[in-house]
Design a protein around this motif. Sequence first.
Motif: not given
Length: 352
Positions: A320-325
């Motif tokens: 799972r990744y937060d592409l904003k940060s």
Amino acid sequence: MRLAKTNRVRDKYRTLTEILKTNGYYQGVTHKLHVLPNEKFPHHEFLHGGRTEIASFIKNATERERPSLLMVSIPNSHRPYPNSDKTTIRVSPNEVQLPPYLADSPEVHKDWAEYLAEIEQADALTGEALDVLEQSGQSDNTIVIFMSDHGPTFQHGKMTLYDLGLRMPLIIRGPGIISGERCPELVSEMDLLPTILNLCQIDQTFDYPLHGKSLAVLLASDESAKGHDYLFAEISNRGPLPNDGMQERSVFHGRWKLVYREKVDTAWRQVNADSREFRIWGNQTYSETIRLKEEDPMQYQILAKMDPQNLGGKVPTSERYDLKSDPDEMQNLASFAQHRDQRTRLLSVLRE
């Protein structure tokens, strides 16, 4: 022969080429078609590309007084990239900035620079095709759609569900389409079929559901228009492998992405030859990452995860990744308790 029998469009599914032919369109395609069976893609002309052949196709369609579609399949997207030892390229290896998932060495810098040089070649050929269209006098009456192949042949690229392997440019211009605007909505390649039919005013019914939806309202810059809430992707890994292949799925909603896999311990991943071979495809990054596995262990682990059957990498069931940060998807948040609600929601959407 086995792949030719299984990896093909089934009879009941209508292709865009078939639908447009039924509606009187004169159609052509340049370079490789790369789909099966050929009869599901009944183009009138199969071309090698270039100014002369593109101009000839436009002339043939105009003389027949028929609407037309030409798919210009620019070949400059795959390896081998321009060999800078033999051909001068404008991109300096010393000046390129490598993404963090690649090992850092002069050879990898050179490989990435040659990839960027290949993009320049594709850009030039796109401009050439548009110039021929302009000279034909048909430019103002033509819908132009520019899109790319999926992912360069590096880690996190081709045959992966990371952003480098999924995100692609999509530019559409034409009559009734607002120019000079960038749309932030989530859209998919699967939206192109209903979009083209909508823009061409072709009323087509289907005996099965379409996963895409028309982007015509978005292209008209209607502020109330929305794209997709979620985008989905998959890799079945069902190719020339000794088993059924690892199953990989992803869901993305504009910031958060979940990757979910099955058979991670028992099945193989499909790794294309151009993602690792130097002799034919000129890939320097694969062997260079192995050579530097002590100096750049994280980058080696990423490579080993891409090719686990040969490098012993451990492929996680969930990422799972937060592409904003974290736009390069380097920090897997799957085990972080504070993001558990995001994972539960995305997994539920994916299963549904």
